[in-house]
Design a protein around this motif. Sequence first.
Motif, mmCIF file in Angstrom:
data_model
loop_
_atom_site.group_PDB
_atom_site.id
_atom_site.type_symbol
_atom_site.label_atom_id
_atom_site.label_comp_id
_atom_site.label_asym_id
_atom_site.label_seq_id
_atom_site.Cartn_x
_atom_site.Cartn_y
_atom_site.Cartn_z
ATOM 1 N N ARG A 71 80.678 10.243 -37.277
ATOM 2 C CA ARG A 71 79.891 9.403 -38.162
ATOM 3 C C ARG A 71 79.931 9.969 -39.581
ATOM 4 O O ARG A 71 80.053 9.255 -40.561
ATOM 5 C CB ARG A 71 78.460 9.422 -37.634
ATOM 6 N N MET A 72 79.826 11.313 -39.651
ATOM 7 C CA MET A 72 79.821 11.968 -40.945
ATOM 8 C C MET A 72 81.150 11.770 -41.649
ATOM 9 O O MET A 72 81.188 11.372 -42.811
ATOM 10 C CB MET A 72 79.525 13.455 -40.732
ATOM 11 N N ASP B 218 84.086 16.975 -34.709
ATOM 12 C CA ASP B 218 82.753 17.558 -34.834
ATOM 13 C C ASP B 218 81.682 16.487 -35.029
ATOM 14 O O ASP B 218 80.627 16.523 -34.399
ATOM 15 C CB ASP B 218 82.758 18.492 -36.045
ATOM 16 N N ASN B 219 81.934 15.543 -35.911
ATOM 17 C CA ASN B 219 80.925 14.555 -36.267
ATOM 18 C C ASN B 219 81.615 13.332 -36.873
ATOM 19 O O ASN B 219 81.828 13.247 -38.078
ATOM 20 C CB ASN B 219 79.950 15.177 -37.273
#
Lengths: 346, 264
Positions: free
Chosen positions: A196-197, A193-194
């Motif tokens: 970097r997060m 999904d993300n």
Amino acid sequence: MFTALFGSVEQGIIYAIMALGVYLTFRVLDFPDLTVDGSFVTGAGTAAMMIVLGYNPILATIVAMVAGFLAGCMTGLLHTKGKINPLLSGILMMIALYSINLRIMGITSDTGVTRPNIPLLNTDTVFTMFNDFWSKLGIDSVLSSAVTAMGGKSLPSTWGILFFMLIVTLVIKLIMDRFLKTEIGLAIRATGDNKRMIRSFSANTDSLIILGLGLSNGMVALSGALIAQYTKFADIGLGIGMIVVGLASVIIGEAIFGTKSIMRTTFAVIAGAVIYRLIYALALRVGWLDTGDMKLITAIIVILALIIPQVLNKQKEKKRKAKRLAARVAAQKARLNVEQGGNGLA
Amino acid sequence: MLKLDGINKIFNEGTPDEKNALDNINLHLAAGDFVTIIGSNGAGKSTMMNMISGALTPDFGSIVIDGNDLTRLPEHKRALHIGRVFQDPMAGTAPSMTIEENLAIAYSRNTKRGLRGGVDKKRREFFKQSLEKLHLNLENRLTAKVGLLSGGERQALSLLMATFTKPAILLLDEHTAALDPSRAELITKLTKELVEESNLTTLMVTHNMQQALDLGNRLIMMDKGQIILEVGAERKSALTIPDLMTEFEHIRGEKMNSDRALLG
């Protein structure tokens, strides 16, 4: 007719495990993994090879799963450590597995080191083992008489395989649902999904991608191992287009049953795999179609499953807008009437 | 607490695009320091943040947090000690996952992730209590997908998630810049509350000079990859925007050229 459709439901449920694997990479990890075409045969070949050599079919199936897991991990390593594009890492692994699979099946060959197919005609498989136990229960005759009573004419030889596969696939689905809600599972989902997060929350996205690909291909190989035992045959060409079949199942399932929650989506994927098999069986019954046309039909099914929902959505949107416009016009008219009425009074 | 020593970074070295992004940066933060960083575009503020978080590694120099040298550690390992909120409200959360699942990810930042359920009854209660601090009614929407939240709500959630496990260092990279003024104000207020509550050592980059003056106990100004001004706790409270402008002219011998830096 009934027997043919019954057979495709059985197969559909076995292929559903492969489709769940494809769902894990394609949707959850957002990684279009083409290893599937190779790892499916790795599973089929490993299981067939071990069964022919006299190992217990259950053990053979488990080893097949591990082999698929390792193949998936290799794709993950190519992508994360080798920094190779996801599609390309999958293709490379798929092509490498072609040779590896020939070698795996070649272990049973007396004359050479490679072998393109292994028949499993008079050997034990997980299905024959289960049937030995199942036939003692006498459920077959009960179900068959029920079908006859409802007017069914041709009967499946046993209900055991269907029953057995339903249990196996459902257990895998439930484990997967549960796994995707664990801490590791959440981290894998967040990786898709993300990235970097999830990195900023101290998760190693590289290991998560490798693990995800491993698990996915483990499931694909399990499905291959079961198909080989179901059809009593392992063949090097078994995996061609398998990724498309997996995608077809995921997309058809999602389009029909929705993706509201993970539990719902995994169910949709299983149902999608069965529906795909049914469409496939029905298409095969069309007189002028040949088995060789099936890849084309598969491609067309996927294309339709991708396009039809878009068209339906657009139409829905149009209808909604038209409705809103009509409501607005009506409201304006009503207001005008009131105003005119007011003027009339003054 | 945080020590940057002689950090240098050159981008595109050896090409016509060569850029001296960070030029011998030295910065020491004591525990509980809240430092605001201002400077025009390209001053090296974000590069410095990325250097600390591990998204970039310095050409040379060292980064030490709590006595541990982290200079060569990859981003995910440093993240044990560092909480971070990005400028983009989309960057700090996973949109297709629910609020409670996002919080669960943040919650297991400094533990080894295992096969335990990410959200259980006890944690859910804790998540609810924490969300109440935001006053956005998110505590009643635990199972809503984060992608459905507004930018301001997502940024508030990111902030809560970044501070959840009380990291040694909190990095805020223009985290209010993409929001409308009223939302930005809310996030600024929340930042203050959350930082004070846990006494977090914080570095905040901002384009808004007023915000830089209002928040924190220290201020630094960067330009062309260097720290050109450091204001300590005693002087900062009395500082005004015109003061900062004059300082800049005084140091650089030129007017500050970025309207954005002035107005925020």
